[in-house]
Write a protein that holds these residues in place. Structure first.
Motif, short mmCIF file in Angstrom:
data_model
loop_
_atom_site.label_atom_id
_atom_site.label_comp_id
_atom_site.label_asym_id
_atom_site.label_seq_id
_atom_site.Cartn_x
_atom_site.Cartn_y
_atom_site.Cartn_z
N GLU A 216 0.83 -1.20 0.00
CA GLU A 216 0.00 0.00 0.00
C GLU A 216 0.87 1.25 0.00
OE1 GLU A 216 -2.75 0.09 3.23
OE2 GLU A 216 -3.82 1.80 2.39
N LEU A 219 2.39 1.61 -3.44
CA LEU A 219 1.44 2.10 -4.44
C LEU A 219 1.09 3.56 -4.22
CD1 LEU A 219 -1.04 -0.91 -4.73
CD2 LEU A 219 0.68 -0.19 -6.39
N SER A 220 1.25 4.04 -2.97
CA SER A 220 0.90 5.43 -2.73
C SER A 220 2.02 6.38 -3.14
CB SER A 220 0.54 5.64 -1.26
OG SER A 220 1.69 5.57 -0.46
N GLN A 375 -3.05 -2.37 -10.51
CA GLN A 375 -2.19 -1.29 -10.02
C GLN A 375 -2.79 -0.69 -8.76
OE1 GLN A 375 -1.67 2.02 -12.60
NE2 GLN A 375 -0.38 3.09 -11.15
N THR A 376 -4.11 -0.54 -8.76
CA THR A 376 -4.76 -0.02 -7.58
C THR A 376 -5.08 -1.18 -6.65
OG1 THR A 376 -6.77 -0.11 -8.83
CG2 THR A 376 -5.75 2.03 -8.62
N LEU A 377 -5.64 -0.85 -5.51
CA LEU A 377 -5.85 -1.90 -4.53
C LEU A 377 -7.17 -2.65 -4.73
CD1 LEU A 377 -4.61 -0.05 -1.37
CD2 LEU A 377 -3.64 -2.14 -2.28
N ASP A 378 -8.00 -2.22 -5.69
CA ASP A 378 -9.30 -2.88 -5.84
C ASP A 378 -9.22 -4.08 -6.74
OD1 ASP A 378 -10.69 -0.28 -7.98
OD2 ASP A 378 -8.76 -1.21 -7.94
N LYS B 24 -18.17 3.44 -3.88
CA LYS B 24 -17.33 2.26 -4.08
C LYS B 24 -18.06 1.04 -3.55
CE LYS B 24 -13.73 0.05 -5.29
NZ LYS B 24 -13.30 0.09 -6.70
N PHE B 26 -17.71 -3.18 -3.00
CA PHE B 26 -16.93 -4.43 -3.03
C PHE B 26 -17.95 -5.55 -3.05
CE2 PHE B 26 -13.72 -1.76 -0.73
CZ PHE B 26 -12.82 -1.72 -1.77
N THR B 56 -11.23 4.55 5.35
CA THR B 56 -10.02 4.18 4.63
C THR B 56 -10.28 4.12 3.12
OG1 THR B 56 -9.27 2.92 6.53
CG2 THR B 56 -8.24 2.42 4.43
N ARG B 60 -8.45 6.30 0.27
CA ARG B 60 -7.73 5.66 -0.85
C ARG B 60 -8.25 6.14 -2.20
NH1 ARG B 60 -7.43 -0.59 1.29
NH2 ARG B 60 -5.64 -0.31 2.67
N GLY B 64 -6.07 8.22 -5.30
CA GLY B 64 -5.86 7.45 -6.52
C GLY B 64 -5.44 6.02 -6.31
N LEU B 65 -5.52 5.52 -5.08
CA LEU B 65 -5.16 4.12 -4.85
C LEU B 65 -6.31 3.19 -5.21
CD1 LEU B 65 -3.18 3.96 -1.50
CD2 LEU B 65 -2.43 3.28 -3.76
N LEU B 66 -7.53 3.73 -5.15
CA LEU B 66 -8.70 2.95 -5.52
C LEU B 66 -9.45 3.74 -6.57
CD1 LEU B 66 -10.42 1.69 -2.24
CD2 LEU B 66 -9.46 0.30 -4.06
N THR B 67 -10.05 3.02 -7.50
CA THR B 67 -10.86 3.69 -8.51
C THR B 67 -12.31 3.67 -8.05
OG1 THR B 67 -9.41 2.53 -10.02
CG2 THR B 67 -11.16 3.84 -11.00
N TYR B 93 0.81 10.02 2.26
CA TYR B 93 -0.27 9.15 2.74
C TYR B 93 0.29 8.23 3.80
CZ TYR B 93 -3.73 5.35 2.55
OH TYR B 93 -4.66 4.38 2.87
N THR B 95 -0.51 5.18 6.08
CA THR B 95 -1.50 4.10 6.16
C THR B 95 -1.81 3.76 7.61
OG1 THR B 95 0.32 2.55 6.02
CG2 THR B 95 -0.81 3.05 3.99
N LYS B 97 -2.06 0.75 8.93
CA LYS B 97 -1.11 -0.23 9.44
C LYS B 97 0.29 0.27 9.09
CE LYS B 97 -0.16 -5.08 8.92
NZ LYS B 97 0.22 -5.82 7.73
#
Lengths: 378, 323
Positions: A216, A219-220, A375-378, B24, B26, B56, B60, B64-67, B93, B95, B97
């Motif tokens: 993580e 990627l950030s 590339q992203t976390l999803d 978002k 899941f 979180t 994210r 830009g870590l999650l679309t 950023y 995190t 953890k």
């Protein structure tokens, strides 16, 4: 009271264990599938007495004796005639690129010599890179000499049959005249060593980042995936080279395995194989959620690549379906490359078919890995 | 490090983060549901909500870590959907953890992060950061050996190496002792004074009070946002504080009475709250007669407000099987 044994506590642990076992699908699958796969592979696929070995014939003479002998060979099921070769160059070619396990050479004037009672010799050239594969077939040959003539009505031949064999078979073990087993095993080991390390270590190294949460942070940062992947994978390529060097040193000095082929073809083969394995490790890492799973997946892969690649057991002895599976495993092709280069003196031309197979596998694996990589976390 | 407060690219005083309709999912779970937010430059923006409320995930998406599945927005003037690599250059950023390498030394970790951001004069910057942290003499110790508080300070130092204009801190003080938390917030204040915008998620109310702005999110939906001081007023909650004997019995008695929407224990006192001030006052005056307790009306605190908001919102995760 609480110090004594409690069946309630025991069953609590027992049930918890079963619940956890069911949650961890991968381990569960391993426990069920692995024995089945092992049983099938060992029970059906592996055969230490391979039949239908590919055989070519050099016919410098024809007649009833050679015809009868060839028919007996075919009937023995050990030999599967593929065709005729005309000269020494062709004999070398079919043996070197692995098309033939045996070439039978019937010398000129063979028939006449037999009838005259000269007891001529018939030459059998065996590809002895895998002594275990050709051993039984060779042993069967001598028996075939006497049995092949028993059905003959010709009186002269019958009288010949009664006496010591009318002709003899000289077996010429090519590439490994002494039948040294390590000549076969040691080159194959390079393939096994490399695929174990490359696949497992790469998969684990990548999964470790996501398991520990460091992916993580990676990627950030503005880092591009290509930078991360190249940086992560390259150290293991170096490890692969070190392993290859250690292997070569041990093989040549300690086991005294010959190195007859060209270094270029060896290097090309090693590099392509390393890349294929890294791609496979990368693919596993995109599927596995923990290092443990990555290890289990690698193990799942290593087992068939040891059993079905021709490393431990003759490839030609396996049933067709197992040969198809074996052909899909990169190790199979790399083992052939190494054996061809080291033992048979293979040049680039001889390893091209195996290289092509490796490249096809590489393209497929890389494609799959790219599809799965996020590339992203999803 | 001082003097670099001037922030380029934002001369008009436009919000640093401006997102709308962020959603978002899941699987069939909507983790974040039509989230809107606007974070002014230089502010400390508190992002509050219970565990698993989607904080979180929202953070994210903003860096830009999650679309996001739907929605749009900008972060530092860059589009969060298409320019995430530019956002990453200017965002720090941290995190939830600890995400530095436990098997690298403190200096190696900082050096690695500095290289990832291509920080100029890298060695000097890393040494400065070590000095500021007070870890210069322990720089070759492995990061994994640090205590929770030190890890958190190291992680903060790591995401400040590239002078970010925006800091996203995801529950930075979880599991950290009170002294370390206090020091941490002093540092956040200093950064904010220098012009760095800080978005910090937390579920500590004492930290929420330190923020200039607050957004409260529960079950993926934003319940309220605004200036921290104005939040209780927005909700219109009235609180009475009761002290005295047998509070547990009183709490039971109060539940269900007219005007009483919420009874919460705060140490040696009960906080009785409701939005209907008149009905609540009537109930209170009735109960005042029973027992020797002291009753006092006081402005509703953030904690009461959030408990109130929580009770009114629907738990869209309830009844789902664990995964």
């Amino acid at each position: 009271m609480s110090a004594s044994y409690s069946s309630g506590r025991f069953s609590a642990v027992l049930f918890k264990e079963f619940i956890q076992m069911r949650r961890d699908r991968m381990t569960f699958a391993m426990m069920i599938a692995l024995p089945i796969i092992q049983l099938i592979l060992f029970g059906f696929a592996i055969n230490n007495d391979p039949k239908n070995l590919q055989t070519y014939i050099e016919m410098n003479d024809t007649g009833p004796v050679s015809r009868s002998f060839l028919a007996a060979m075919q009937n023995s099921k050990y030999f599967d005639f593929q065709g005729i070769v005309a000269n020494t160059e062709q004999i070398d070619a079919v043996l070197k690129d692995g098309r033939a396990a045996f070439v039978i050479s019937i010398p000129e004037g063979f028939e006449r010599a037999v009838l005259r009672g000269d007891r001529p010799s018939l030459l059998v050239i065996a590809d002895a890179t895998d002594p275990a594969a050709s051993g039984n077939a060779v042993a069967a040959l001598n028996q075939l000499v006497s049995s092949s003539l028993q059905g003959m009505t010709d009186t002269v031949l019958q009288s010949l049959a009664a006496r010591p064999p009318p002709f003899s078979v000289i077996v010429h073990n090519r590439y490994n005249p002494a039948g040294v087993t390590s000549y076969n095993i040691v080159p194959g080991l390079l393939a096994i060593i490399l695929s174990m390390t490359m696949v497992m270590i790469t998969a684990m190294a990548i999964v470790r980042e996501s398991e520990r949460g460091t992916m993580e942070a990676l990627l950030s940062t503005p880092a591009r995936p290509i930078e991360v992947m190249l940086g992560k994978i390259l150290p293991y390529v170096v490890i692969g080279y070190v392993q290859t060097l250690v292997f070569l040193g041990m093989a040549l000095l300690l086991f005294e395995v010959p190195f007859n082929g060209s270094w270029q073809s060896f290097l090309i083969g090693v590099n392509v194989f390393i890349v294929v394995n890294l791609a496979l490790g990368f693919l596993f890492s995109t599927v596995a959620r923990s290092q443990m799973q990555a290890m289990q997946m690698s193990f799942f892969y290593i087992l068939p690549s040891i059993l079905l690649s021709g490393f431990m057991f003759p490839f030609s002895g396996m049933p067709i379906w197992a040969q198809y599976i074996g052909s899909a495993i990169p190790t199979t092709h790399f083992i052939r490359i190494v054996r061809k280069v080291m033992l048979k003196g293979g040049e680039i031309a001889e390893i091209v078919p195996d290289l092509m197979a490796l490249l096809v596998i590489m393209v497929i694996i890389t494609g799959l890995a790219m599809l799965r990589y996020r590339q992203t976390l999803d | 490090m001082n003097g670099s407060a001037a922030i380029a690219g934002d001369p008009t005083g436009k919000p640093v983060i401006e997102v709308s309709g962020l959603t978002k999912r899941f699987g069939d779970k909507t983790v974040v549901d039509h989230f809107d937010m606007s974070v002014p430059k230089g502010a400390i923006y508190g992002f509050l909500g219970p565990n698993g409320s989607g904080k979180t995930t929202t953070i994210r998406m903003m860096c830009g870590l999650l679309t996001p599945d739907s929605g749009a927005g900008t972060c530092l003037g860059y589009n969060i959907l298409t320019q995430s690599h530019l956002i990453k250059e200017h965002v720090g950023y941290m995190t939830q953890k600890f995400s530095l390498y436990e098997d690298l030394s403190i200096r190696q970790n900082l050096d690695f992060i500095a290289r990832m951001y291509r920080v100029p004069r890298r060695t000097e910057r890393v040494e400065n950061a070590l000095e500021e942290l007070g870890l210069a003499d322990r720089a070759s110790q492995l990061a994994g050996q640090l205590s929770g508080g030190w890890k958190q300070r190291l992680a903060l130092a790591a995401c400040l190496l590239h002078d970010p204009q925006l800091l996203l801190l995801d529950e930075p003080t979880a599991g950290v002792d009170p002294k370390a938390r206090r020091d941490f917030w002093d540092e956040i204040r200093r950064l904010s004074d220098r012009g760095v915008t800080v978005l910090v998620s937390t579920h500590y109310m004492d930290e929420a009070i330190q923020c200039d702005f607050i957004a409260y999110i529960a079950y993926g939906r934003k319940l309220i946002d605004g200036e921290a001081a104005g939040i209780p007023g927005q909700v219109g909650l009235v609180t009475w504080r009761v002290e005295g004997p047998k509070l547990a019995a009183l709490a039971e008695e109060l539940t269900g009475q007219p005007g009483v929407e919420q009874v919460a224990r705060f140490g040696a006192a009960l906080h009785v709250s409701g939005t209907d001030a008149a009905a609540l006052a009537a109930t209170v005056s009735k109960l005042k007669k029973t027992g020797k307790r002291t009753w006092k009306q006081q402005p509703a605190g953030l904690e009461e407000v959030f408990i109130h908001l929580m009770a009114g919102s629907q738990d869209n995760f309830a009844g789902r099987s664990p995964t």
